[in-house]
Write a protein that holds these residues in place. Structure first.
Motif, PDB file in Angstrom:
ATOM      1  N   PRO A 197       0.813  -1.225   0.000  1.00  0.00           N
ATOM      2  CA  PRO A 197       0.000   0.000   0.000  1.00  0.00           C
ATOM      3  C   PRO A 197       0.843   1.271   0.000  1.00  0.00           C
ATOM      4  CG  PRO A 197      -0.957  -1.598   1.488  1.00  0.00           C
ATOM      5  CD  PRO A 197       0.371  -2.167   1.055  1.00  0.00           C
ATOM      6  N   ALA A 198       1.965   1.256   0.700  1.00  0.00           N
ATOM      7  CA  ALA A 198       2.827   2.433   0.728  1.00  0.00           C
ATOM      8  C   ALA A 198       3.533   2.633  -0.606  1.00  0.00           C
ATOM      9  CB  ALA A 198       3.861   2.297   1.847  1.00  0.00           C
ATOM     10  N   TYR A 199       3.807   1.552  -1.306  1.00  0.00           N
ATOM     11  CA  TYR A 199       4.542   1.639  -2.566  1.00  0.00           C
ATOM     12  C   TYR A 199       3.651   2.039  -3.740  1.00  0.00           C
ATOM     13  CZ  TYR A 199       8.933  -0.302  -0.782  1.00  0.00           C
ATOM     14  OH  TYR A 199      10.119  -0.478  -0.116  1.00  0.00           O
ATOM     15  N   VAL A 200       2.406   1.599  -3.737  1.00  0.00           N
ATOM     16  CA  VAL A 200       1.505   1.884  -4.859  1.00  0.00           C
ATOM     17  C   VAL A 200       1.365   3.378  -5.101  1.00  0.00           C
ATOM     18  CG1 VAL A 200      -0.925   1.828  -5.547  1.00  0.00           C
ATOM     19  CG2 VAL A 200       0.187  -0.265  -4.827  1.00  0.00           C
ATOM     20  N   SER A 201       1.248   4.131  -4.034  1.00  0.00           N
ATOM     21  CA  SER A 201       1.034   5.568  -4.178  1.00  0.00           C
ATOM     22  C   SER A 201       2.237   6.288  -4.784  1.00  0.00           C
ATOM     23  CB  SER A 201       0.703   6.190  -2.813  1.00  0.00           C
ATOM     24  OG  SER A 201       1.787   5.996  -1.915  1.00  0.00           O
ATOM     25  N   LEU A 202       3.398   5.635  -4.777  1.00  0.00           N
ATOM     26  CA  LEU A 202       4.607   6.237  -5.352  1.00  0.00           C
ATOM     27  C   LEU A 202       4.811   5.863  -6.812  1.00  0.00           C
ATOM     28  CD1 LEU A 202       7.171   5.767  -2.440  1.00  0.00           C
ATOM     29  CD2 LEU A 202       5.765   7.762  -2.980  1.00  0.00           C
ATOM     30  N   GLY A 203       3.975   4.954  -7.329  1.00  0.00           N
ATOM     31  CA  GLY A 203       4.119   4.542  -8.719  1.00  0.00           C
ATOM     32  C   GLY A 203       4.654   3.145  -8.898  1.00  0.00           C
ATOM     33  N   PHE A 204       4.857   2.411  -7.796  1.00  0.00           N
ATOM     34  CA  PHE A 204       5.260   1.014  -7.903  1.00  0.00           C
ATOM     35  C   PHE A 204       4.041   0.200  -8.337  1.00  0.00           C
ATOM     36  CE2 PHE A 204       8.691   2.693  -5.515  1.00  0.00           C
ATOM     37  CZ  PHE A 204       9.760   1.788  -5.558  1.00  0.00           C
ATOM     38  N   ASN A 205       4.155  -0.446  -9.498  1.00  0.00           N
ATOM     39  CA  ASN A 205       2.989  -1.177 -10.027  1.00  0.00           C
ATOM     40  C   ASN A 205       3.228  -2.668 -10.151  1.00  0.00           C
ATOM     41  OD1 ASN A 205       4.759  -1.209 -12.152  1.00  0.00           O
ATOM     42  ND2 ASN A 205       3.465  -0.047 -13.568  1.00  0.00           N
ATOM     43  N   SER A 206       4.237  -3.162  -9.452  1.00  0.00           N
ATOM     44  CA  SER A 206       4.477  -4.608  -9.448  1.00  0.00           C
ATOM     45  C   SER A 206       5.199  -4.991  -8.168  1.00  0.00           C
ATOM     46  CB  SER A 206       5.297  -5.029 -10.667  1.00  0.00           C
ATOM     47  OG  SER A 206       6.562  -4.416 -10.647  1.00  0.00           O
ATOM     48  N   TYR A 207       5.099  -6.274  -7.828  1.00  0.00           N
ATOM     49  CA  TYR A 207       5.807  -6.748  -6.640  1.00  0.00           C
ATOM     50  C   TYR A 207       6.040  -8.248  -6.738  1.00  0.00           C
ATOM     51  CZ  TYR A 207       1.339  -8.468  -4.650  1.00  0.00           C
ATOM     52  OH  TYR A 207       0.156  -9.125  -4.413  1.00  0.00           O
ATOM     53  N   SER A 208       7.084  -8.700  -6.059  1.00  0.00           N
ATOM     54  CA  SER A 208       7.376 -10.133  -6.005  1.00  0.00           C
ATOM     55  C   SER A 208       6.574 -10.734  -4.865  1.00  0.00           C
ATOM     56  CB  SER A 208       8.876 -10.363  -5.803  1.00  0.00           C
ATOM     57  OG  SER A 208       9.368  -9.635  -4.696  1.00  0.00           O
ATOM     58  N   SER A 209       5.805 -11.760  -5.177  1.00  0.00           N
ATOM     59  CA  SER A 209       4.896 -12.342  -4.197  1.00  0.00           C
ATOM     60  C   SER A 209       5.324 -13.747  -3.826  1.00  0.00           C
ATOM     61  CB  SER A 209       3.466 -12.362  -4.750  1.00  0.00           C
ATOM     62  OG  SER A 209       2.603 -13.047  -3.869  1.00  0.00           O
ATOM     63  N   ALA A 210       5.853 -13.895  -2.615  1.00  0.00           N
ATOM     64  CA  ALA A 210       6.242 -15.219  -2.139  1.00  0.00           C
ATOM     65  C   ALA A 210       5.026 -16.133  -2.002  1.00  0.00           C
ATOM     66  CB  ALA A 210       6.964 -15.097  -0.801  1.00  0.00           C
ATOM     67  N   ILE A 211       3.902 -15.590  -1.499  1.00  0.00           N
ATOM     68  CA  ILE A 211       2.736 -16.425  -1.244  1.00  0.00           C
ATOM     69  C   ILE A 211       2.047 -16.865  -2.536  1.00  0.00           C
ATOM     70  CG2 ILE A 211       2.348 -15.434   1.031  1.00  0.00           C
ATOM     71  CD1 ILE A 211       0.006 -13.853  -0.121  1.00  0.00           C
ATOM     72  N   SER A 212       2.400 -16.218  -3.668  1.00  0.00           N
ATOM     73  CA  SER A 212       1.786 -16.652  -4.925  1.00  0.00           C
ATOM     74  C   SER A 212       2.221 -18.054  -5.315  1.00  0.00           C
ATOM     75  CB  SER A 212       2.132 -15.679  -6.060  1.00  0.00           C
ATOM     76  OG  SER A 212       3.517 -15.740  -6.378  1.00  0.00           O
ATOM     77  N   ASN A 213       3.277 -18.563  -4.696  1.00  0.00           N
ATOM     78  CA  ASN A 213       3.699 -19.928  -4.962  1.00  0.00           C
ATOM     79  C   ASN A 213       2.740 -20.964  -4.380  1.00  0.00           C
ATOM     80  OD1 ASN A 213       6.351 -20.303  -6.442  1.00  0.00           O
ATOM     81  ND2 ASN A 213       6.966 -18.739  -4.977  1.00  0.00           N
TER      82      ASN A 213
END
Length: 310
Positions: A197-213
């Motif tokens: 949530p803190a990153y989205v507002s700065l323009g970060f539009n992707s992230y590495s998701s450990a739980i997606s495994n």
């Protein structure tokens, strides 16, 4: 291999390195891991990176993992490899990635040494210039760039993104608001859902998701809720899934990797729980805690068409 000069967006898939009980790489399990991520709609595959125990792989294992990832994805999504460590090895792995048809690579920190900014820029520039592949710089540990250093690298068209695993938000504001859309901005903090949530507002539009495994449908639900400003669902997912898993992850160093394998084993994905030193397996108590969280998560947020944990 794509010629598009753009970093991947959305949820980034980071397969593990499945090891058999004899310690050797389990190729079939890796294929299933990657295929699972593709089937779940993850937007890219990052192979042989931190979750893939890059630090422990032999050259032969690294090359095999890259070949498998490129083959299984078959151009459906971009494939990025991990390169880093000592400069000679990083250059060798970068060139191999290009030869095998990867789309780019994530540049991990150099081995051990914390150099001056001039030396770090030289390290990164040498790798980025060595191939035509897209390059993403991983900002963490002993590889922390200042804004002027990052700006020096912007002259290289291969540089498409910065992945932040450092968590200095003042620095991230400085980077994103000065450089803007010239780079893609990726959240690489441990269990990135916690800070997204803190990153989205700065323009970060992707992230590495450990739980997606192991629970990709919940990772997707969280990201969609975040982007649509569904604060109630975001808070609910934090309370029942994300923060409880993060609490376990923080119990032991190395759980950022071994807890992924434990989660995959719990939901029935055959990667085994073997990890390589200095990482340790998940302790029985923590394994049982994770299992309870996942059972409750599947009951609360069932996955359509799948009977895992039922």
């Amino acid at each position: 291999m794509s010629s598009v000069r753009k970093a991947p967006t959305g949820i980034l898939g980071f397969p593990v390195a499945p090891f058999r009980t004899d310690g050797n790489l389990d190729e079939a399990a890796l294929v299933k891991n990657i295929q699972f991520l593709l089937d779940e709609g993850l937007e890219s595959i990052f192979i042989a990176c931190g979750s893939g125990e890059f630090h422990s792989l032999t050259k032969q294992e690294y090359e095999l993992m890259v070949e498998i990832a490129v083959s299984v994805t078959a151009g459906k999504v971009p494939v990025y490899t991990g390169v880093g460590g000592n400069l000679t090895q990083a250059l060798e792995y970068a060139r191999f990635s290009e030869e095998k048809g990867a789309d780019g690579y994530l540049i991990l920190p150099p081995y051990l040494i914390e150099g001056e900014q001039e030396g770090l820029v030289s390290y990164l520039k040498t790798i980025i210039e060595s191939t035509s592949l897209n390059a993403i710089v991983y900002q963490r540990d002993n590889a922390i760039l200042t804004l002027p250093s990052l700006q020096q690298l912007l002259a290289l068209p291969q540089l498409v993104g910065l992945k932040d695993g450092h968590g200095n938000m003042e620095m991230n504001v400085q980077f994103t608001q000065t450089i803007g859309e010239r780079l893609g901005w990726l959240n690489g903090m441990p269990m990135a859902e916690v800070t997204m949530p803190a990153y989205v507002s700065l323009g970060f539009n992707s992230y590495s998701s450990a739980i997606s495994n192991y629970i990709p449908h919940i990772s997707r639900m969280f990201y969609d809720a975040l982007l649509s400003n569904n604060k109630e669902l975001v808070r609910e997912l934090y309370q029942h899934v994300i923060l409880p898993i993060n609490d376990i992850r923080k119990q032991k160093k190395g759980y950022a990797v071994s807890l992924i394998k434990a989660g995959m084993e719990i939901v029935g994905l055959p990667v085994g729980s073997t990890v390589r030193s200095p990482i340790i397996p998940v302790e029985k108590e923590h394994y049982q805690q994770l299992e309870s969280i996942l059972i409750a998560a599947f009951n609360r947020y069932p996955k359509v068409g799948q009977g895992v944990l039922s």
